[in-house]
Design a protein around this motif. Structure first.
Motif, mmCIF file in Angstrom:
data_model
loop_
_atom_site.group_PDB
_atom_site.id
_atom_site.type_symbol
_atom_site.label_atom_id
_atom_site.label_comp_id
_atom_site.label_asym_id
_atom_site.label_seq_id
_atom_site.Cartn_x
_atom_site.Cartn_y
_atom_site.Cartn_z
ATOM 1 N N ALA A 11 5.419 -11.252 -2.677
ATOM 2 C CA ALA A 11 6.758 -10.823 -2.302
ATOM 3 C C ALA A 11 7.332 -9.845 -3.326
ATOM 4 N N VAL A 12 7.106 -10.145 -4.614
ATOM 5 C CA VAL A 12 7.591 -9.245 -5.663
ATOM 6 C C VAL A 12 6.905 -7.888 -5.562
ATOM 7 N N LEU A 13 5.586 -7.891 -5.355
ATOM 8 C CA LEU A 13 4.858 -6.629 -5.224
ATOM 9 C C LEU A 13 5.321 -5.841 -4.004
ATOM 10 N N ALA A 14 5.610 -6.562 -2.906
ATOM 11 C CA ALA A 14 6.103 -5.884 -1.710
ATOM 12 C C ALA A 14 7.458 -5.233 -1.969
ATOM 13 N N LEU A 15 8.344 -5.947 -2.664
ATOM 14 C CA LEU A 15 9.654 -5.387 -2.983
ATOM 15 C C LEU A 15 9.530 -4.182 -3.912
ATOM 16 N N LEU A 16 8.623 -4.283 -4.891
ATOM 17 C CA LEU A 16 8.395 -3.147 -5.789
ATOM 18 C C LEU A 16 7.874 -1.948 -5.025
ATOM 19 N N GLY A 17 6.985 -2.221 -4.068
ATOM 20 C CA GLY A 17 6.451 -1.127 -3.262
ATOM 21 C C GLY A 17 7.521 -0.445 -2.434
ATOM 22 N N VAL A 18 8.407 -1.245 -1.839
ATOM 23 C CA VAL A 18 9.501 -0.674 -1.047
ATOM 24 C C VAL A 18 10.428 0.148 -1.927
ATOM 25 N N ALA A 19 10.705 -0.363 -3.139
ATOM 26 C CA ALA A 19 11.615 0.350 -4.044
ATOM 27 C C ALA A 19 10.996 1.638 -4.567
ATOM 28 N N ALA A 20 9.689 1.616 -4.817
ATOM 29 C CA ALA A 20 9.024 2.783 -5.412
ATOM 30 C C ALA A 20 8.564 3.799 -4.379
ATOM 31 N N PHE A 21 8.499 3.408 -3.104
ATOM 32 C CA PHE A 21 7.962 4.318 -2.094
ATOM 33 C C PHE A 21 8.744 5.626 -1.971
ATOM 34 N N PRO A 22 10.097 5.615 -1.980
ATOM 35 C CA PRO A 22 10.802 6.903 -1.880
ATOM 36 C C PRO A 22 10.412 7.881 -2.982
ATOM 37 N N ILE A 23 10.239 7.378 -4.202
ATOM 38 C CA ILE A 23 9.845 8.268 -5.298
ATOM 39 C C ILE A 23 8.430 8.779 -5.068
ATOM 40 N N TYR A 24 7.535 7.885 -4.623
ATOM 41 C CA TYR A 24 6.157 8.307 -4.333
ATOM 42 C C TYR A 24 6.148 9.357 -3.214
#
Length: 273
Positions: A11-24
């Protein structure tokens, strides 16, 4: 490792992915050619052959100057906000005086007015004081909006400092200013760091006042410079995204450096005695 622990990590990794995706996605778009940007199948990985666009951004724009101006405004806003807020925060926390509740209410009310409504009266004041087209003017106006927030953040932290420490210091002959600077301030240092991050980001991202009060190209901040790439007829998407990445990195770096202090500052107000 239990399955619950694994689910928490997922769940933490999924949230990090969602947060970092716009920058990526900004990075991918900045490294995508114009022909591929509007293709039917979007590119999902950066095209490293497009890296020269970052050199082109620095050579064809004043992004370096804009970033320096933004850093000056953000740093000035941070320092001035903390300096102006710590004394009122201490007074609201420790002193009893007539109108204390009204003062606190006014601080809250000052945050209810949108910046746009204050542009015209502030512009008239800046003309009178000769603060138009200066970074100092931006620092002052940004601080006016951040000081009330910082006051309440610091007040909450000061409330958690045991009064007995101050009483012992007064027995030793310390004045209130000495108590504040030598005893209270070090104890609430994590909260000061958290408040500094809030003030810094406000100064870094502010757009309305920076657009209205500054007209010289050499004093333009990065937020205004970035918006200038959006044209009426054409907008270079890859250039906008490249400038956006460059604009975002200093703020992210600042937050990562201050991250542990921010977390400590958010939790310090919950500890009493």
């Amino acid at each position: 490792m239990s399955w619950r622990h694994g689910m928490h990590i997922s769940a933490v990794l999924a949230l990090l992915g969602v947060a970092a995706f716009p920058i990526y996605w900004m990075l991918v778009t900045s490294l995508t050619s114009s022909a591929e940007t509007f293709a039917d199948v979007p590119r999902l990985v950066p095209d490293l052959s497009q890296l020269p666009i970052y050199n082109a951004v620095f050579s064809t724009t004043q992004i370096g100057v804009w970033l320096v101006n933004s850093a000056i405004v953000a740093a000035g806003t941070t320092v001035l906000s903390i300096a102006l807020a710590i004394l009122p925060a201490y007074a609201l926390s420790r002193l009893q005086f007539r109108g204390k509740g009204l003062l606190g209410l006014c601080l809250f009310a000052s945050q209810m007015l949108p910046e746009v409504m204050l542009v015209v009266p502030l512009y008239a004041i800046f003309v009178t004081l000769g603060l138009l087209d200066t970074l100092l003017g931006l620092i002052l106006v940004n601080s006016a909006f951040t000081v009330p927030v910082v006051i309440w953040i610091l007040k909450g932290a000061i409330d958690s400092v045991p009064v007995e420490l101050e009483e012992a210091a007064r027995v030793d002959g310390c004045s209130r200013i000495e108590i504040l600077l030598l005893i209270v301030a070090p104890l609430i240092a994590p909260t000061i760091a958290a408040a500094s991050v809030i003030a810094f980001f406000h100064g870094w991202n502010e757009y309305v006042f920076a657009l209205t009060f500054v007209s010289s190209e050499g004093l333009r901040t990065a937020s205004v410079g970035l918006a200038g790439f959006v044209g009426e007829l054409i907008t270079p998407i890859e250039t906008v995204m490249a400038v956006g990445i460059i604009y975002t990195l200093p703020a992210i770096t600042f937050y990562l450096v201050a991250q542990r202090y921010v977390v400590a500052g958010m939790t310090s107000g919950a500890i009493k005695g």
